[in-house]
Motif scaffolding. Structure first.
Motif, mmCIF file in Angstrom:
data_model
loop_
_atom_site.group_PDB
_atom_site.id
_atom_site.type_symbol
_atom_site.label_atom_id
_atom_site.label_comp_id
_atom_site.label_asym_id
_atom_site.label_seq_id
_atom_site.Cartn_x
_atom_site.Cartn_y
_atom_site.Cartn_z
ATOM 1 N N MET A 191 0.878 -1.191 -0.021
ATOM 2 C CA MET A 191 0.167 0.026 0.083
ATOM 3 C C MET A 191 0.957 1.234 -0.181
ATOM 4 S SD MET A 191 -2.809 0.995 2.742
ATOM 5 C CE MET A 191 -4.261 0.335 2.159
ATOM 6 N N THR A 192 0.459 2.001 -0.919
ATOM 7 C CA THR A 192 1.517 3.208 -0.837
ATOM 8 C C THR A 192 0.979 4.300 0.282
ATOM 9 O OG1 THR A 192 -0.066 4.773 -2.122
ATOM 10 C CG2 THR A 192 1.380 3.392 -3.290
ATOM 11 N N ARG A 193 1.831 5.170 0.673
ATOM 12 C CA ARG A 193 1.495 6.446 1.653
ATOM 13 C C ARG A 193 0.150 7.017 1.469
ATOM 14 N NH1 ARG A 193 4.728 8.482 5.742
ATOM 15 N NH2 ARG A 193 4.067 10.650 6.122
ATOM 16 N N ASP A 194 -0.123 7.247 0.145
ATOM 17 C CA ASP A 194 -1.329 8.106 -0.142
ATOM 18 C C ASP A 194 -2.459 7.268 -0.062
ATOM 19 O OD1 ASP A 194 -0.063 10.529 -0.600
ATOM 20 O OD2 ASP A 194 -0.105 10.482 -2.792
ATOM 21 N N ASP A 195 -2.225 5.921 -0.292
ATOM 22 C CA ASP A 195 -3.357 5.002 -0.256
ATOM 23 C C ASP A 195 -3.747 5.045 1.161
ATOM 24 O OD1 ASP A 195 -3.604 4.653 -2.984
ATOM 25 O OD2 ASP A 195 -2.683 2.694 -2.838
ATOM 26 N N LEU A 196 -2.871 4.744 2.083
ATOM 27 C CA LEU A 196 -3.101 4.578 3.655
ATOM 28 C C LEU A 196 -3.759 5.950 4.137
ATOM 29 C CD1 LEU A 196 -2.376 2.955 6.098
ATOM 30 C CD2 LEU A 196 -0.207 3.934 6.319
ATOM 31 N N LYS A 197 -3.240 7.042 3.536
ATOM 32 C CA LYS A 197 -3.785 8.444 4.165
ATOM 33 C C LYS A 197 -5.169 8.327 3.699
ATOM 34 C CE LYS A 197 -1.939 12.132 2.575
ATOM 35 N NZ LYS A 197 -0.791 13.045 2.197
ATOM 36 N N SER A 198 -5.533 7.978 2.564
ATOM 37 C CA SER A 198 -7.000 8.061 2.102
ATOM 38 C C SER A 198 -7.723 7.161 3.054
ATOM 39 C CB SER A 198 -7.074 7.759 0.752
ATOM 40 O OG SER A 198 -6.402 8.651 -0.016
ATOM 41 N N GLU A 199 -7.266 5.943 3.050
ATOM 42 C CA GLU A 199 -8.090 4.807 3.695
ATOM 43 C C GLU A 199 -8.187 5.464 5.421
ATOM 44 O OE1 GLU A 199 -6.485 0.949 3.763
ATOM 45 O OE2 GLU A 199 -7.264 0.626 5.890
ATOM 46 N N ILE A 200 -7.345 6.163 5.829
ATOM 47 C CA ILE A 200 -7.205 6.587 7.343
ATOM 48 C C ILE A 200 -8.295 7.855 7.272
ATOM 49 C CG2 ILE A 200 -5.998 7.996 9.123
ATOM 50 C CD1 ILE A 200 -3.714 6.030 8.609
ATOM 51 N N ALA A 201 -8.277 8.832 6.439
ATOM 52 C CA ALA A 201 -9.070 9.723 6.231
ATOM 53 C C ALA A 201 -10.651 9.119 6.068
ATOM 54 C CB ALA A 201 -9.017 10.529 5.131
ATOM 55 N N ALA A 202 -10.747 8.237 5.592
ATOM 56 C CA ALA A 202 -11.969 7.698 5.401
ATOM 57 C C ALA A 202 -12.608 7.027 6.439
ATOM 58 C CB ALA A 202 -12.133 6.699 4.314
ATOM 59 N N TRP A 203 -11.711 6.509 7.310
ATOM 60 C CA TRP A 203 -12.101 5.708 8.553
ATOM 61 C C TRP A 203 -12.497 6.609 9.642
ATOM 62 C CZ3 TRP A 203 -7.755 2.541 10.792
ATOM 63 C CH2 TRP A 203 -8.096 1.462 11.876
ATOM 64 N N LEU A 204 -11.732 8.044 9.673
ATOM 65 C CA LEU A 204 -12.015 9.002 10.545
ATOM 66 C C LEU A 204 -13.334 9.586 10.234
ATOM 67 C CD1 LEU A 204 -8.441 10.466 11.278
ATOM 68 C CD2 LEU A 204 -9.463 8.762 12.422
ATOM 69 N N ARG A 205 -13.639 9.881 9.100
ATOM 70 C CA ARG A 205 -14.832 10.650 8.529
ATOM 71 C C ARG A 205 -16.099 9.655 8.987
ATOM 72 N NH1 ARG A 205 -13.453 10.934 3.422
ATOM 73 N NH2 ARG A 205 -11.992 12.547 3.710
ATOM 74 N N ALA A 206 -15.876 8.367 8.761
ATOM 75 C CA ALA A 206 -17.016 7.509 9.165
ATOM 76 C C ALA A 206 -17.070 7.572 10.734
ATOM 77 C CB ALA A 206 -16.533 6.208 8.658
ATOM 78 N N ALA A 207 -16.230 8.102 11.467
ATOM 79 C CA ALA A 207 -16.246 8.025 13.090
ATOM 80 C C ALA A 207 -17.105 9.402 13.416
ATOM 81 C CB ALA A 207 -14.982 7.940 13.572
ATOM 82 N N GLY A 208 -17.154 10.180 12.141
ATOM 83 C CA GLY A 208 -17.799 11.405 12.546
ATOM 84 C C GLY A 208 -16.777 12.562 12.937
ATOM 85 N N ILE A 209 -15.603 12.317 12.562
ATOM 86 C CA ILE A 209 -14.390 13.414 12.670
ATOM 87 C C ILE A 209 -14.532 14.466 11.613
ATOM 88 C CG2 ILE A 209 -11.862 13.978 12.893
ATOM 89 C CD1 ILE A 209 -12.373 11.014 14.398
ATOM 90 N N ASP A 210 -14.646 15.766 11.900
ATOM 91 C CA ASP A 210 -14.978 16.957 10.772
ATOM 92 C C ASP A 210 -13.682 17.022 9.981
ATOM 93 O OD1 ASP A 210 -17.521 17.359 11.629
ATOM 94 O OD2 ASP A 210 -16.658 18.977 13.154
ATOM 95 N N GLU A 211 -12.553 16.974 10.497
ATOM 96 C CA GLU A 211 -11.321 17.243 9.829
ATOM 97 C C GLU A 211 -10.599 16.212 9.453
ATOM 98 O OE1 GLU A 211 -10.192 21.238 9.715
ATOM 99 O OE2 GLU A 211 -10.196 21.631 11.576
#
Ligand code: SAM
Length: 266
Positions: free
Chosen positions: A1-21
């Motif tokens: 997994m590239t760093r960018d892929d990991l970043k997108s995956e984590i961002a999606a995960w946080l968004r789903a948890a209700g985190i605004d930023e």
């Protein structure tokens, strides 16, 4: 997994948890983690609504990098209003006191801008004072500040300080239970609870601020958005002159201040 892929995956995960930023926070997590496993572990904690500051262990405030732990309130950007006010009322070389210093944020920010000033930070939490001391060393300010355990200004001399500041606990107890889990589950209760109407600490503190100031000195406290009128009245009742309100960048009431005039000493 590239760093960018990991970043997108984590961002999606946080968004789903209700985190605004979510995207911004994912970037911070990636920057701090030294491996994919560590990044995933941090993201998991964040998705469970642990504050990012506690996961990273630090928080920017003013121009400083401060260590934060579960023993201190994470310093808020709104509190920079109080620092700005303080800097406009303190000549270099002055003596400052910060009551309820927590991480040391306010006192250290002030001293960082006034190279000949010195100050005292008081807190009733010994664990918080250890964090403040570490922050003083980390920012090369330890030789100009003294952190002490205490109950507000008890035991401090009268007529001693040029400037006195405080950001006390000011959330009404019933409101506290309704705040985000980042606050209710992870920040120290002692740093937040202002009693039934949120004003308990001001009632104790404001007369003490007056007592410890030298005549001519200035005091200011941070307030909640709906507390300006009540805290203004406490300042006037304590004998302060020129009682004034400052607003934060969002335009909300944020600081009440006053001066102990030259002819006053108690
Ligand atoms: C809202 S936090 C502010 C922390 C820091 N000054 C800031 O602005 O980020 C309030 C602080 O007051 C401290 N405190 C609560 N009761 C106190 C008391 N009776 N005497 C001294 N400090 C107290 C808490 O431990 C906490 O660190």
């Amino acid at each position: 997994m590239t760093r960018d892929d990991l970043k997108s995956e984590i961002a999606a995960w946080l968004r789903a948890a209700g985190i605004d930023e979510a995207a911004l926070e994912a970037r911070h997590i990636l920057a701090a983690a030294s491996s994919e496993a560590e990044a995933r572990d941090m993201a998991q904690r964040r998705a469970a609504r642990e504050p990012l500051s506690l996961i990273l262990g630090n928080q920017p405030f003013w121009t400083l990098d401060l260590r934060v732990t579960p023993d201190v309130l994470t310093p808020r950007a709104d509190t920079e209003t109080l620092v700005e006010w303080a800097l406009s009322h303190l000549a270099d070389g002055g003596r400052v006191v910060d009551l309820g210093t927590g991480s040391g944020a306010i006192l250290l920010a002030i001293l960082s801008e006034r190279p000949n000033a010195s100050g005292v930070g008081i807190d009733s939490s010994a664990a918080a004072l250890q964090v403040a001391e570490e922050n003083a060393r980390r920012n090369n300010l330890a030789d100009r500040c003294d952190f002490r355990a205490g109950n507000w200004a008890d035991g401090l001399p009268g007529n001693a300080f040029d400037l006195a500041v405080s950001n006390p606990p000011y959330i009404a107890s019933a409101v506290l239970e309704t705040l985000d889990p980042e606050v209710t589950d992870h920040e120290p209760y002692l740093a937040l609870d202002g009693g039934a109407d949120g004003l308990d600490c001001y009632r104790l503190l404001v007369p003490q601020l007056f007592r410890i100031l030298r005549p001519g000195g200035h005091a200011a406290v941070e307030i909640g958005y709906d507390q300006a009128e009540a805290v203004n009245a406490l300042f006037a009742a304590a004998g302060f002159a020129d009682v004034a309100l400052s607003r934060d960048l969002a335009g909300n009431p944020r600081v009440i201040s006053g001066q102990k005039t030259e002819t006053q000493s108690r």
